[in-house]
Motif scaffolding. Sequence first.
Motif, PDB file in Angstrom:
ATOM      1  N   ASP A  51       0.809  -1.221   0.000  1.00  0.00           N
ATOM      2  CA  ASP A  51       0.000   0.000   0.000  1.00  0.00           C
ATOM      3  C   ASP A  51       0.844   1.273   0.000  1.00  0.00           C
ATOM      4  OD1 ASP A  51      -2.234  -1.561  -0.037  1.00  0.00           O
ATOM      5  OD2 ASP A  51      -2.558  -1.436   2.117  1.00  0.00           O
ATOM      6  N   GLU A  52       1.495   1.560   1.103  1.00  0.00           N
ATOM      7  CA  GLU A  52       2.332   2.748   1.230  1.00  0.00           C
ATOM      8  C   GLU A  52       3.634   2.341   1.902  1.00  0.00           C
ATOM      9  OE1 GLU A  52      -1.299   5.869   2.122  1.00  0.00           O
ATOM     10  OE2 GLU A  52       0.298   5.593   3.552  1.00  0.00           O
ATOM     11  N   PRO A  53       4.712   3.019   1.583  1.00  0.00           N
ATOM     12  CA  PRO A  53       5.944   2.719   2.314  1.00  0.00           C
ATOM     13  C   PRO A  53       5.749   3.011   3.794  1.00  0.00           C
ATOM     14  CG  PRO A  53       6.395   4.027   0.358  1.00  0.00           C
ATOM     15  CD  PRO A  53       4.912   3.957   0.505  1.00  0.00           C
ATOM     16  N   GLY A  54       6.239   2.126   4.642  1.00  0.00           N
ATOM     17  CA  GLY A  54       6.122   2.309   6.083  1.00  0.00           C
ATOM     18  C   GLY A  54       4.835   1.762   6.650  1.00  0.00           C
ATOM     19  N   HIS A  55       4.057   1.031   5.846  1.00  0.00           N
ATOM     20  CA  HIS A  55       2.790   0.470   6.321  1.00  0.00           C
ATOM     21  C   HIS A  55       3.062  -0.614   7.352  1.00  0.00           C
ATOM     22  CE1 HIS A  55      -1.337  -0.875   6.238  1.00  0.00           C
ATOM     23  NE2 HIS A  55      -0.896  -2.111   6.085  1.00  0.00           N
ATOM     24  N   ASP A  56       2.322  -0.602   8.437  1.00  0.00           N
ATOM     25  CA  ASP A  56       2.488  -1.594   9.492  1.00  0.00           C
ATOM     26  C   ASP A  56       1.113  -2.125   9.866  1.00  0.00           C
ATOM     27  OD1 ASP A  56       3.388  -3.174  11.543  1.00  0.00           O
ATOM     28  OD2 ASP A  56       3.831  -1.520  12.915  1.00  0.00           O
ATOM     29  N   ASP A  57       0.936  -3.448   9.834  1.00  0.00           N
ATOM     30  CA  ASP A  57      -0.359  -4.041  10.148  1.00  0.00           C
ATOM     31  C   ASP A  57      -0.774  -3.811  11.593  1.00  0.00           C
ATOM     32  OD1 ASP A  57      -0.715  -4.984   7.598  1.00  0.00           O
ATOM     33  OD2 ASP A  57       0.200  -6.937   8.024  1.00  0.00           O
ATOM     34  N   HIS A  58       0.189  -3.637  12.501  1.00  0.00           N
ATOM     35  CA  HIS A  58      -0.104  -3.507  13.920  1.00  0.00           C
ATOM     36  C   HIS A  58      -0.213  -2.051  14.357  1.00  0.00           C
ATOM     37  CE1 HIS A  58       0.493  -7.771  14.207  1.00  0.00           C
ATOM     38  NE2 HIS A  58       1.677  -7.650  13.657  1.00  0.00           N
ATOM     39  N   TYR A  59      -0.185  -1.132  13.432  1.00  0.00           N
ATOM     40  CA  TYR A  59      -0.233   0.285  13.772  1.00  0.00           C
ATOM     41  C   TYR A  59      -1.635   0.662  14.238  1.00  0.00           C
ATOM     42  CZ  TYR A  59      -0.311   5.313  13.288  1.00  0.00           C
ATOM     43  OH  TYR A  59      -0.464   6.653  13.522  1.00  0.00           O
ATOM     44  N   LYS A  60      -1.714   1.319  15.392  1.00  0.00           N
ATOM     45  CA  LYS A  60      -2.977   1.831  15.900  1.00  0.00           C
ATOM     46  C   LYS A  60      -2.818   3.337  16.065  1.00  0.00           C
ATOM     47  CE  LYS A  60      -4.116  -2.354  18.388  1.00  0.00           C
ATOM     48  NZ  LYS A  60      -4.335  -2.977  19.667  1.00  0.00           N
ATOM     49  N   PRO A  61      -3.734   4.112  15.524  1.00  0.00           N
ATOM     50  CA  PRO A  61      -3.604   5.562  15.666  1.00  0.00           C
ATOM     51  C   PRO A  61      -3.749   5.965  17.129  1.00  0.00           C
ATOM     52  CG  PRO A  61      -5.724   4.990  14.708  1.00  0.00           C
ATOM     53  CD  PRO A  61      -4.924   3.724  14.799  1.00  0.00           C
ATOM     54  N   PRO A  62      -3.079   7.036  17.551  1.00  0.00           N
ATOM     55  CA  PRO A  62      -3.176   7.469  18.947  1.00  0.00           C
ATOM     56  C   PRO A  62      -4.596   7.928  19.279  1.00  0.00           C
ATOM     57  CG  PRO A  62      -1.992   9.094  17.639  1.00  0.00           C
ATOM     58  CD  PRO A  62      -2.214   7.902  16.756  1.00  0.00           C
ATOM     59  N   VAL A  63      -4.987   7.666  20.508  1.00  0.00           N
ATOM     60  CA  VAL A  63      -6.314   8.061  20.968  1.00  0.00           C
ATOM     61  C   VAL A  63      -6.288   9.557  21.272  1.00  0.00           C
ATOM     62  CG1 VAL A  63      -8.057   7.735  22.744  1.00  0.00           C
ATOM     63  CG2 VAL A  63      -6.733   5.786  21.918  1.00  0.00           C
ATOM     64  N   LYS A  64      -7.233  10.272  20.702  1.00  0.00           N
ATOM     65  CA  LYS A  64      -7.311  11.712  20.949  1.00  0.00           C
ATOM     66  C   LYS A  64      -8.422  11.965  21.951  1.00  0.00           C
ATOM     67  CE  LYS A  64      -5.498  13.186  16.544  1.00  0.00           C
ATOM     68  NZ  LYS A  64      -5.684  14.002  15.354  1.00  0.00           N
ATOM     69  N   CYS A  65      -8.085  12.642  23.035  1.00  0.00           N
ATOM     70  CA  CYS A  65      -9.068  12.974  24.062  1.00  0.00           C
ATOM     71  C   CYS A  65      -9.547  14.399  23.856  1.00  0.00           C
ATOM     72  CB  CYS A  65      -8.452  12.820  25.455  1.00  0.00           C
ATOM     73  SG  CYS A  65      -7.941  11.143  25.815  1.00  0.00           S
ATOM     74  N   GLU A  66     -10.789  14.601  24.059  1.00  0.00           N
ATOM     75  CA  GLU A  66     -11.375  15.930  23.934  1.00  0.00           C
ATOM     76  C   GLU A  66     -11.092  16.742  25.188  1.00  0.00           C
ATOM     77  OE1 GLU A  66     -13.891  17.075  21.548  1.00  0.00           O
ATOM     78  OE2 GLU A  66     -13.472  15.394  20.226  1.00  0.00           O
TER      79      GLU A  66
END
Length: 180
Positions: A51-66
Amino acid sequence: MSDHDKARDKAARLLKKQGSVSSLASSDVFKHDNRHYKHGASSMSTVSFMDEPGHDDHYKPPVKCENTYQLEPKKKFPAGKVKHIIRDVLESYLAEERYEPELCRQMSKTISEVIKARVKDMMIPRFKVICLVHIGQLSSQGLRIGSRCLWDDKADTFSTSEFRNKSIFAIGSVYGVYYE
Protein backbone atom coordinates in the motif's frame (compact mmCIF):
# COMPACT_ATOMS: atom_id res chain seq x y z
CA MET A 1 12.95 -19.65 -23.18
CA SER A 2 15.46 -20.95 -20.65
CA ASP A 3 14.70 -21.90 -17.06
CA HIS A 4 16.44 -18.74 -15.88
CA ASP A 5 14.21 -16.58 -18.06
CA LYS A 6 11.04 -18.41 -16.89
CA ALA A 7 11.96 -17.95 -13.23
CA ARG A 8 12.75 -14.29 -13.81
CA ASP A 9 9.43 -13.71 -15.61
CA LYS A 10 7.48 -15.48 -12.85
CA ALA A 11 9.28 -13.46 -10.15
CA ALA A 12 8.51 -10.23 -12.00
CA ARG A 13 4.79 -11.13 -12.21
CA LEU A 14 4.65 -12.02 -8.49
CA LEU A 15 6.42 -8.83 -7.51
CA LYS A 16 4.03 -6.83 -9.63
CA LYS A 17 1.02 -8.46 -7.92
CA GLN A 18 2.44 -7.67 -4.44
CA GLY A 19 2.95 -4.03 -5.31
CA SER A 20 6.69 -4.17 -5.86
CA VAL A 21 8.60 -2.03 -8.28
CA SER A 22 11.19 -3.72 -10.44
CA SER A 23 13.69 -2.07 -12.68
CA LEU A 24 15.79 -3.71 -15.34
CA ALA A 25 19.35 -2.61 -15.84
CA SER A 26 20.01 -0.34 -18.82
CA SER A 27 21.57 -3.15 -20.84
CA ASP A 28 18.38 -5.29 -20.57
CA VAL A 29 15.99 -5.19 -23.50
CA PHE A 30 12.41 -6.49 -23.43
CA LYS A 31 11.04 -8.05 -26.62
CA HIS A 32 7.24 -7.95 -26.84
CA ASP A 33 6.77 -10.45 -29.63
CA ASN A 34 8.73 -13.51 -28.31
CA ARG A 35 8.17 -12.75 -24.57
CA HIS A 36 11.77 -13.27 -23.52
CA TYR A 37 14.56 -11.09 -22.17
CA LYS A 38 18.00 -10.43 -23.57
CA HIS A 39 20.26 -9.37 -20.79
CA GLY A 40 23.89 -8.57 -20.25
CA ALA A 41 26.05 -8.91 -17.16
CA SER A 42 23.86 -6.61 -15.05
CA SER A 43 21.07 -7.63 -12.66
CA MET A 44 17.55 -6.57 -11.73
CA SER A 45 16.92 -4.41 -8.62
CA THR A 46 13.67 -4.66 -6.64
CA VAL A 47 11.96 -2.39 -4.13
CA SER A 48 9.01 -3.97 -2.29
CA PHE A 49 6.22 -2.23 -0.39
CA MET A 50 2.61 -2.74 0.58
CA ASP A 51 0.00 0.00 0.00
CA GLU A 52 2.33 2.75 1.23
CA PRO A 53 5.94 2.72 2.31
CA GLY A 54 6.12 2.31 6.08
CA HIS A 55 2.79 0.47 6.32
CA ASP A 56 2.49 -1.59 9.49
CA ASP A 57 -0.36 -4.04 10.15
CA HIS A 58 -0.10 -3.51 13.92
CA TYR A 59 -0.23 0.28 13.77
CA LYS A 60 -2.98 1.83 15.90
CA PRO A 61 -3.60 5.56 15.67
CA PRO A 62 -3.18 7.47 18.95
CA VAL A 63 -6.31 8.06 20.97
CA LYS A 64 -7.31 11.71 20.95
CA CYS A 65 -9.07 12.97 24.06
CA GLU A 66 -11.37 15.93 23.93
CA ASN A 67 -10.82 18.93 26.20
CA THR A 68 -13.21 19.08 29.14
CA TYR A 69 -13.08 22.84 29.57
CA GLN A 70 -13.88 22.33 33.25
CA LEU A 71 -12.58 25.55 34.79
CA GLU A 72 -13.94 25.04 38.31
CA PRO A 73 -13.91 21.95 40.53
CA LYS A 74 -17.10 19.99 41.11
CA LYS A 75 -16.11 19.47 44.77
CA LYS A 76 -14.04 21.75 46.96
CA PHE A 77 -10.72 20.63 48.43
CA PRO A 78 -11.51 19.12 51.89
CA ALA A 79 -9.24 21.38 53.97
CA GLY A 80 -10.71 20.23 57.31
CA LYS A 81 -10.05 16.53 56.67
CA VAL A 82 -6.56 17.31 55.40
CA LYS A 83 -5.81 19.29 58.58
CA HIS A 84 -6.73 16.21 60.68
CA ILE A 85 -4.44 14.05 58.52
CA ILE A 86 -1.54 16.46 59.03
CA ARG A 87 -2.11 16.60 62.81
CA ASP A 88 -2.38 12.78 63.12
CA VAL A 89 0.81 12.12 61.14
CA LEU A 90 2.84 14.77 62.98
CA GLU A 91 1.73 13.45 66.37
CA SER A 92 2.34 9.81 65.52
CA TYR A 93 5.85 10.37 64.10
CA LEU A 94 7.16 13.06 66.48
CA ALA A 95 5.50 12.41 69.86
CA GLU A 96 8.60 10.91 71.57
CA GLU A 97 11.38 12.35 69.37
CA ARG A 98 14.15 14.65 70.53
CA TYR A 99 15.80 17.21 68.28
CA GLU A 100 18.74 15.87 66.29
CA PRO A 101 19.55 17.76 63.06
CA GLU A 102 20.17 14.75 60.81
CA LEU A 103 17.22 12.78 62.14
CA CYS A 104 14.87 15.77 61.76
CA ARG A 105 16.06 16.38 58.20
CA GLN A 106 15.15 12.80 57.25
CA MET A 107 11.93 12.89 59.28
CA SER A 108 10.70 16.01 57.46
CA LYS A 109 11.08 14.21 54.12
CA THR A 110 9.43 11.04 55.41
CA ILE A 111 6.53 12.84 57.10
CA SER A 112 5.96 14.95 53.99
CA GLU A 113 5.69 11.84 51.81
CA VAL A 114 3.34 10.12 54.30
CA ILE A 115 1.02 13.13 54.47
CA LYS A 116 1.02 13.49 50.70
CA ALA A 117 0.22 9.78 50.23
CA ARG A 118 -2.66 9.89 52.73
CA VAL A 119 -4.13 12.98 51.07
CA LYS A 120 -3.85 11.36 47.63
CA ASP A 121 -5.61 8.27 49.01
CA MET A 122 -8.67 10.50 49.47
CA MET A 123 -8.89 10.55 45.63
CA ILE A 124 -9.60 14.26 45.24
CA PRO A 125 -10.05 14.72 41.46
CA ARG A 126 -8.12 17.35 39.49
CA PHE A 127 -6.13 18.79 42.40
CA LYS A 128 -2.37 18.87 42.60
CA VAL A 129 -1.17 18.19 46.13
CA ILE A 130 1.93 19.94 47.47
CA CYS A 131 3.14 19.08 50.95
CA LEU A 132 5.75 20.90 53.05
CA VAL A 133 6.94 19.94 56.52
CA HIS A 134 9.27 22.09 58.64
CA ILE A 135 10.88 20.64 61.77
CA GLY A 136 13.08 22.62 64.13
CA GLN A 137 14.49 22.78 67.65
CA LEU A 138 12.15 24.28 70.21
CA SER A 139 13.84 26.99 72.27
CA SER A 140 12.82 30.52 73.04
CA GLN A 141 12.85 31.77 69.44
CA GLY A 142 10.23 32.98 67.01
CA LEU A 143 9.69 31.69 63.49
CA ARG A 144 7.66 32.87 60.52
CA ILE A 145 7.10 30.70 57.47
CA GLY A 146 5.74 32.22 54.28
CA SER A 147 4.94 30.97 50.79
CA ARG A 148 4.05 32.56 47.47
CA CYS A 149 2.40 31.21 44.36
CA LEU A 150 -0.16 31.98 41.68
CA TRP A 151 -3.52 31.39 43.26
CA ASP A 152 -7.14 31.10 42.21
CA ASP A 153 -9.20 32.12 45.27
CA LYS A 154 -12.27 30.21 44.06
CA ALA A 155 -10.63 26.79 43.69
CA ASP A 156 -7.18 26.67 45.33
CA THR A 157 -6.74 26.27 49.08
CA PHE A 158 -4.38 25.04 51.78
CA SER A 159 -4.41 23.41 55.18
CA THR A 160 -1.85 23.77 57.99
CA SER A 161 -1.25 22.18 61.35
CA GLU A 162 1.50 22.50 63.92
CA PHE A 163 2.97 20.21 66.55
CA ARG A 164 5.17 20.79 69.63
CA ASN A 165 6.78 18.61 72.24
CA LYS A 166 9.59 19.39 74.76
CA SER A 167 12.36 19.75 72.16
CA ILE A 168 10.76 19.86 68.67
CA PHE A 169 8.29 22.00 66.77
CA ALA A 170 6.85 20.96 63.42
CA ILE A 171 4.63 22.72 60.91
CA GLY A 172 2.93 20.79 58.12
CA SER A 173 1.27 22.52 55.16
CA VAL A 174 -0.66 20.98 52.29
CA TYR A 175 -1.65 23.04 49.26
CA GLY A 176 -4.49 21.88 47.02
CA VAL A 177 -4.10 23.59 43.63
CA TYR A 178 -6.84 22.97 41.07
CA TYR A 179 -5.52 21.53 37.82
CA GLU A 180 -7.62 22.74 34.87
